[in-house]
Design a protein around this motif. Structure first.
Motif, PDB file in Angstrom:
ATOM      1  N   LYS A  40     -58.303  51.204  70.569  1.00  0.00           N
ATOM      2  CA  LYS A  40     -59.259  50.517  71.041  1.00  0.00           C
ATOM      3  C   LYS A  40     -59.556  49.101  70.602  1.00  0.00           C
ATOM      4  N   ARG A  41     -59.197  49.201  69.155  1.00  0.00           N
ATOM      5  CA  ARG A  41     -59.813  47.893  68.674  1.00  0.00           C
ATOM      6  C   ARG A  41     -58.812  46.843  68.559  1.00  0.00           C
ATOM      7  N   ARG A  42     -57.386  46.989  68.407  1.00  0.00           N
ATOM      8  CA  ARG A  42     -56.221  46.057  68.461  1.00  0.00           C
ATOM      9  C   ARG A  42     -54.941  46.813  68.552  1.00  0.00           C
ATOM     10  N   ASP A  43     -54.017  45.780  68.932  1.00  0.00           N
ATOM     11  CA  ASP A  43     -52.678  46.390  69.195  1.00  0.00           C
ATOM     12  C   ASP A  43     -51.763  46.552  68.318  1.00  0.00           C
ATOM     13  N   GLU A  44     -51.820  45.596  67.176  1.00  0.00           N
ATOM     14  CA  GLU A  44     -50.974  46.009  65.948  1.00  0.00           C
ATOM     15  C   GLU A  44     -51.820  45.687  64.666  1.00  0.00           C
ATOM     16  N   ASP A  45     -51.179  46.197  63.577  1.00  0.00           N
ATOM     17  CA  ASP A  45     -51.935  46.071  62.448  1.00  0.00           C
ATOM     18  C   ASP A  45     -51.249  44.914  61.634  1.00  0.00           C
ATOM     19  N   ARG A  46     -51.589  44.375  60.498  1.00  0.00           N
ATOM     20  CA  ARG A  46     -51.015  43.362  59.589  1.00  0.00           C
ATOM     21  C   ARG A  46     -49.446  43.463  59.478  1.00  0.00           C
ATOM     22  N   ILE A  65     -39.476  51.416  67.949  1.00  0.00           N
ATOM     23  CA  ILE A  65     -40.755  50.684  67.677  1.00  0.00           C
ATOM     24  C   ILE A  65     -41.379  51.335  66.745  1.00  0.00           C
ATOM     25  N   VAL A  66     -42.012  50.682  65.619  1.00  0.00           N
ATOM     26  CA  VAL A  66     -42.639  51.203  64.758  1.00  0.00           C
ATOM     27  C   VAL A  66     -44.327  51.597  64.973  1.00  0.00           C
ATOM     28  N   ILE A  67     -44.618  52.712  64.893  1.00  0.00           N
ATOM     29  CA  ILE A  67     -46.082  53.068  65.480  1.00  0.00           C
ATOM     30  C   ILE A  67     -46.766  53.489  64.282  1.00  0.00           C
ATOM     31  N   ARG A  68     -47.989  53.000  64.123  1.00  0.00           N
ATOM     32  CA  ARG A  68     -48.751  53.487  62.904  1.00  0.00           C
ATOM     33  C   ARG A  68     -49.881  54.344  63.849  1.00  0.00           C
ATOM     34  N   ILE A  69     -49.991  55.730  63.223  1.00  0.00           N
ATOM     35  CA  ILE A  69     -51.166  56.705  64.239  1.00  0.00           C
ATOM     36  C   ILE A  69     -52.312  56.191  63.739  1.00  0.00           C
ATOM     37  N   ALA A  70     -53.179  55.506  64.684  1.00  0.00           N
ATOM     38  CA  ALA A  70     -54.267  54.682  64.583  1.00  0.00           C
ATOM     39  C   ALA A  70     -55.473  55.379  64.037  1.00  0.00           C
ATOM     40  N   ASP A  71     -55.562  56.821  64.343  1.00  0.00           N
ATOM     41  CA  ASP A  71     -56.678  57.558  64.263  1.00  0.00           C
ATOM     42  C   ASP A  71     -56.906  58.258  62.798  1.00  0.00           C
ATOM     43  N   ILE A  72     -55.951  58.288  62.092  1.00  0.00           N
ATOM     44  CA  ILE A  72     -55.754  58.858  60.690  1.00  0.00           C
ATOM     45  C   ILE A  72     -55.234  58.161  59.749  1.00  0.00           C
ATOM     46  N   ASP A  73     -55.292  58.817  58.454  1.00  0.00           N
ATOM     47  CA  ASP A  73     -54.858  58.276  57.154  1.00  0.00           C
ATOM     48  C   ASP A  73     -54.294  59.419  56.570  1.00  0.00           C
ATOM     49  N   ASP A  92     -48.234  59.375  58.844  1.00  0.00           N
ATOM     50  CA  ASP A  92     -49.082  58.716  59.932  1.00  0.00           C
ATOM     51  C   ASP A  92     -48.332  57.327  60.358  1.00  0.00           C
ATOM     52  N   THR A  93     -46.913  57.416  60.162  1.00  0.00           N
ATOM     53  CA  THR A  93     -45.829  56.241  60.739  1.00  0.00           C
ATOM     54  C   THR A  93     -44.605  57.012  61.158  1.00  0.00           C
ATOM     55  N   LEU A  94     -44.342  56.354  62.442  1.00  0.00           N
ATOM     56  CA  LEU A  94     -43.292  56.984  63.073  1.00  0.00           C
ATOM     57  C   LEU A  94     -42.496  55.775  64.106  1.00  0.00           C
ATOM     58  N   ARG A  95     -41.229  55.965  64.148  1.00  0.00           N
ATOM     59  CA  ARG A  95     -40.430  55.034  65.418  1.00  0.00           C
ATOM     60  C   ARG A  95     -40.331  55.971  66.485  1.00  0.00           C
ATOM     61  N   VAL A  96     -40.658  55.210  67.617  1.00  0.00           N
ATOM     62  CA  VAL A  96     -40.558  55.866  68.900  1.00  0.00           C
ATOM     63  C   VAL A  96     -39.627  54.865  69.797  1.00  0.00           C
ATOM     64  N   LYS A 135     -31.140  55.975  56.812  1.00  0.00           N
ATOM     65  CA  LYS A 135     -30.543  54.886  56.734  1.00  0.00           C
ATOM     66  C   LYS A 135     -29.803  54.991  58.288  1.00  0.00           C
ATOM     67  N   ASP A 136     -29.335  56.275  58.687  1.00  0.00           N
ATOM     68  CA  ASP A 136     -28.692  56.497  60.130  1.00  0.00           C
ATOM     69  C   ASP A 136     -29.740  56.759  61.055  1.00  0.00           C
ATOM     70  N   VAL A 137     -30.898  57.044  60.762  1.00  0.00           N
ATOM     71  CA  VAL A 137     -31.898  57.645  61.903  1.00  0.00           C
ATOM     72  C   VAL A 137     -33.084  56.625  62.052  1.00  0.00           C
ATOM     73  N   ARG A 138     -33.065  56.032  62.961  1.00  0.00           N
ATOM     74  CA  ARG A 138     -34.244  55.073  62.964  1.00  0.00           C
ATOM     75  C   ARG A 138     -34.438  54.772  64.364  1.00  0.00           C
ATOM     76  N   ARG A 139     -34.259  55.478  65.352  1.00  0.00           N
ATOM     77  CA  ARG A 139     -34.720  55.433  66.651  1.00  0.00           C
ATOM     78  C   ARG A 139     -35.782  56.255  66.953  1.00  0.00           C
TER      79      ARG A 139
END
Length: 140
Positions: A84-90, A38-46, A31-35, A20-24
């Protein structure tokens, strides 16, 4: 595109679990973080799901992957490489590969059994093996 990010040292609290208070600068799951918000999906793993796991083993592995990603982020400077394939997911998450010293942080999670390579499609983490109710058979 390479963006450099840095945690000052292993005790740096800048990367922790999102809440709730930690979002930066925080980790949502393995496989998902905020930097910088900005929400980042780590693209090379699941990694296994923690919000809607298919089984208790998936939840356990997902929690381990999340904790390990936080450790890896706190360990020092890392770069974000555009996928390499695209900038954002759906879902609008930026697709990036996290790199340190020429190695993908995702590959570390893979080598530790906490992730698998992303193939473009989610694969199940739960194995449903039928159990016998009769117990082991005796040799005759």
């Amino acid at each position: 595109m390479l963006i450099s990010c840095m945690a000052r040292n292993a005790e740096d609290p800048s990367y922790s679990r999102c809440g709730k208070d930690v979002r930066r600068n925080c980790v949502i799951d393995g496989d998902t973080l905020r930097v910088q918000g900005i929400v980042i999906r780590i693209a090379d793993i699941d990694t296994p799901e923690i919000s809607r796991p298919g089984c208790t083993e998936e939840k356990r592995l997902g929690e381990q992957a999340t904790a390990r990603l936080i450790e890896l982020l706190k360990a020092g400077r890392f770069g974000l490489i555009a996928w390499k394939r695209r900038d954002e997911d759906r879902y609008g998450r930026k697709l990036r590969v996290l790199m340190r010293d020429g190695r993908s942080l995702g590959s570390i999670l893979i080598s530790e059994g906490l992730a698998r390579p992303w193939t473009g499609k989610r694969q199940p983490w739960c194995s449903f093996t039928p159990r016998t109710t009769n117990g082991p058979s005796e040799a005759s």
